[in-house]
Scaffold this motif. Structure first.
Motif, PDB file in Angstrom:
ATOM      1  N   ASP A  68       2.895   7.578 -11.710  1.00  0.00           N
ATOM      2  CA  ASP A  68       2.198   6.675 -10.794  1.00  0.00           C
ATOM      3  C   ASP A  68       2.395   5.204 -11.154  1.00  0.00           C
ATOM      4  OD1 ASP A  68       1.069   8.785  -9.364  1.00  0.00           O
ATOM      5  OD2 ASP A  68      -0.733   8.840 -10.610  1.00  0.00           O
ATOM      6  N   LEU A  69       2.699   4.919 -12.414  1.00  0.00           N
ATOM      7  CA  LEU A  69       2.660   3.542 -12.907  1.00  0.00           C
ATOM      8  C   LEU A  69       3.644   2.596 -12.212  1.00  0.00           C
ATOM      9  CD1 LEU A  69       2.057   4.134 -16.727  1.00  0.00           C
ATOM     10  CD2 LEU A  69       0.405   3.695 -14.900  1.00  0.00           C
ATOM     11  N   PRO A  70       4.909   2.987 -11.936  1.00  0.00           N
ATOM     12  CA  PRO A  70       5.798   2.048 -11.227  1.00  0.00           C
ATOM     13  C   PRO A  70       5.271   1.662  -9.846  1.00  0.00           C
ATOM     14  CG  PRO A  70       7.076   3.804 -12.247  1.00  0.00           C
ATOM     15  CD  PRO A  70       5.640   4.204 -12.347  1.00  0.00           C
ATOM     16  N   TRP A  71       4.717   2.646  -9.103  1.00  0.00           N
ATOM     17  CA  TRP A  71       4.157   2.349  -7.778  1.00  0.00           C
ATOM     18  C   TRP A  71       2.972   1.395  -7.911  1.00  0.00           C
ATOM     19  CZ3 TRP A  71       7.482   3.728  -4.327  1.00  0.00           C
ATOM     20  CH2 TRP A  71       8.204   4.925  -4.451  1.00  0.00           C
ATOM     21  N   ALA A  77       1.688  -6.402  -8.250  1.00  0.00           N
ATOM     22  CA  ALA A  77       2.481  -7.631  -8.164  1.00  0.00           C
ATOM     23  C   ALA A  77       2.425  -8.223  -6.763  1.00  0.00           C
ATOM     24  CB  ALA A  77       3.932  -7.346  -8.557  1.00  0.00           C
ATOM     25  N   ALA A  78       2.556  -7.353  -5.747  1.00  0.00           N
ATOM     26  CA  ALA A  78       2.578  -7.844  -4.364  1.00  0.00           C
ATOM     27  C   ALA A  78       1.181  -8.195  -3.867  1.00  0.00           C
ATOM     28  CB  ALA A  78       3.212  -6.791  -3.453  1.00  0.00           C
ATOM     29  N   GLY A  79       0.274  -7.238  -3.966  1.00  0.00           N
ATOM     30  CA  GLY A  79      -1.044  -7.430  -3.363  1.00  0.00           C
ATOM     31  C   GLY A  79      -2.069  -8.074  -4.252  1.00  0.00           C
ATOM     32  N   LEU A 170       2.659   1.036  -1.169  1.00  0.00           N
ATOM     33  CA  LEU A 170       2.890   1.509  -2.530  1.00  0.00           C
ATOM     34  C   LEU A 170       1.656   2.229  -3.074  1.00  0.00           C
ATOM     35  CD1 LEU A 170       4.856  -1.497  -4.101  1.00  0.00           C
ATOM     36  CD2 LEU A 170       5.763   0.601  -3.080  1.00  0.00           C
ATOM     37  N   THR A 171       0.471   1.722  -2.727  1.00  0.00           N
ATOM     38  CA  THR A 171      -0.760   2.359  -3.193  1.00  0.00           C
ATOM     39  C   THR A 171      -0.925   3.750  -2.601  1.00  0.00           C
ATOM     40  OG1 THR A 171      -1.843   0.205  -3.453  1.00  0.00           O
ATOM     41  CG2 THR A 171      -3.276   2.120  -3.320  1.00  0.00           C
TER      42      THR A 171
END
Length: 347
Positions: A68-71, A77-79, A170-171
């Motif tokens: 799960d960590l890369p997602w 980073a984005a949100g 991504l979440t």
């Protein structure tokens, strides 16, 4: 009402209410510093909630896994970093009521990414609703455009919405895991990074009362709202959750008009009508057809409904919902459904 819809609307109400309160803080705190304080407030508040839950119950929620960590890192980073900074910049250049409605673009961009990048299904009714919301956003941008130059405030807010659209998609990849843990990690990491950037730029902490207010606004509008949003992603999928979340700007706009005594122009009300029509199309959608569930092995909180008819390899006390790894056998049936964690099939 479907519980996923309830979660999405609660997320919308909490986030929408936070916008005018954040607007009152923009003039007192630099944008990057304020973004950090809002997210750190959400992370610390949710950390306290996790501690209280651990003391009050023996139940163990499904935690994040290494896969799960890369997602989650991409979502943060984005949100959690780029999005809030752009929003605070946009709020400093835009009326709060207009900014609140512009935030409806998050639902649109979330859905566009879900449909065309992550291949989530949609129909004509949902697409038309999104077109109405896009038209409303364009009207709001036009209304606050300067006589010469670029409407930077509107563009910054739309940029924030794009960041959150990436974040939401991504979440969704990790939405079966513990929602409190996901939202807490986002708040702590994003808040720390943003505050670190702010301090490097010469930021100084505001008065204790202002800092406490920012933390409280962040806990409700970013922390609890995100918990509800993750739960909605689990039950509705990304695009539908984004659609229901489009109610958020109307909450913010209503509070802005009452609290900040702003006087919007005619285009504001036309845009509000267009957005209302778009949201209505989403709320009245019904999706039903025969579909096949492929074999699936995963873990999440669940009750023994028609999709969870499995045995336990441990002593179970009968309490529901409960969380453990379980396997789904192939199943073909028909019923109304959303693209949740059990309905990500092709059409």
């Amino acid at each position: 009402m479907h519980k996923g819809v309830v979660y999405a609307l609660l997320a919308a109400a909490l986030f929408g209410a936070s916008t005018p309160f954040a607007k009152t803080l923009v003039g007192q705190v630099a944008p990057v510093g304020l973004a950090g304080m809002l997210y750190l407030g959400s992370g610390l508040g949710l950390l306290a909630c996790i501690a209280v839950r651990a003391l009050s119950t023996d139940a163990k929620p499904t935690g994040l896994t290494r896969s799960d960590l890369p997602w989650l890192a991409g979502a943060i980073a984005a949100g959690g970093i780029a999005g809030p900074v752009l929003l605070m910049i946009g709020l400093s250049l835009t009326a709060a009521s207009t900014a609140s409605l512009l935030l409806n673009m998050e639902g649109v961009l979330t859905s566009m990414l879900a449909w065309f990048v992550f291949r989530e299904n949609f129909d004509r009714r949902i697409f038309i609703g999104m077109l109405l919301i896009v038209a409303a956003g364009a009207l709001l941008s036009w209304e606050q455009a300067p006589a010469f130059g670029v409407p930077w405030g509107a563009l910054a807010i739309i940029g924030a919405c794009l960041c959150w659209g990436v974040d939401n998609n991504l979440t969704r990849k990790v939405s079966a895991s513990d929602a409190l843990q996901i939202a807490c990690a986002k708040g702590l990491v994003a808040g720390s990074v943003n505050l670190g950037i702010a301090f490097a730029m010469g930021f100084r902490l505001p008065a204790p009362g202002t800092a406490a207010l920012a933390g409280l606004v962040g806990f409700g509008g970013y922390g609890l709202s995100l918990v509800m949003f993750v739960l909605a992603l689990r039950h509705l999928g990304t695009a539908r959750t984004g659609a229901y979340f489009s109610a958020a700007p109307f909450v913010g706009a209503a509070i802005s008009l009452l609290m900040l005594r702003e006087t919007p122009g005619a285009l504001f009300w036309i845009a509000a009508a267009l957005m209302g029509a778009g949201i209505w199309l989403h709320l009245t959608e019904r999706h039903e057809h025969e579909h096949l569930h492929e074999p699936l092995y995963h873990a999440h909180a669940h009750s023994h409904d028609e999709h969870h008819q499995h045995e336990h390899d441990f002593e179970w006390d009968g309490v529901e919902p409960h969380s453990h790894p379980h396997e789904h056998e192939p199943l073909r049936h028909s019923h109304p459904h959303y693209p949740d964690i059990h309905h990500r099939h092709e059409h």
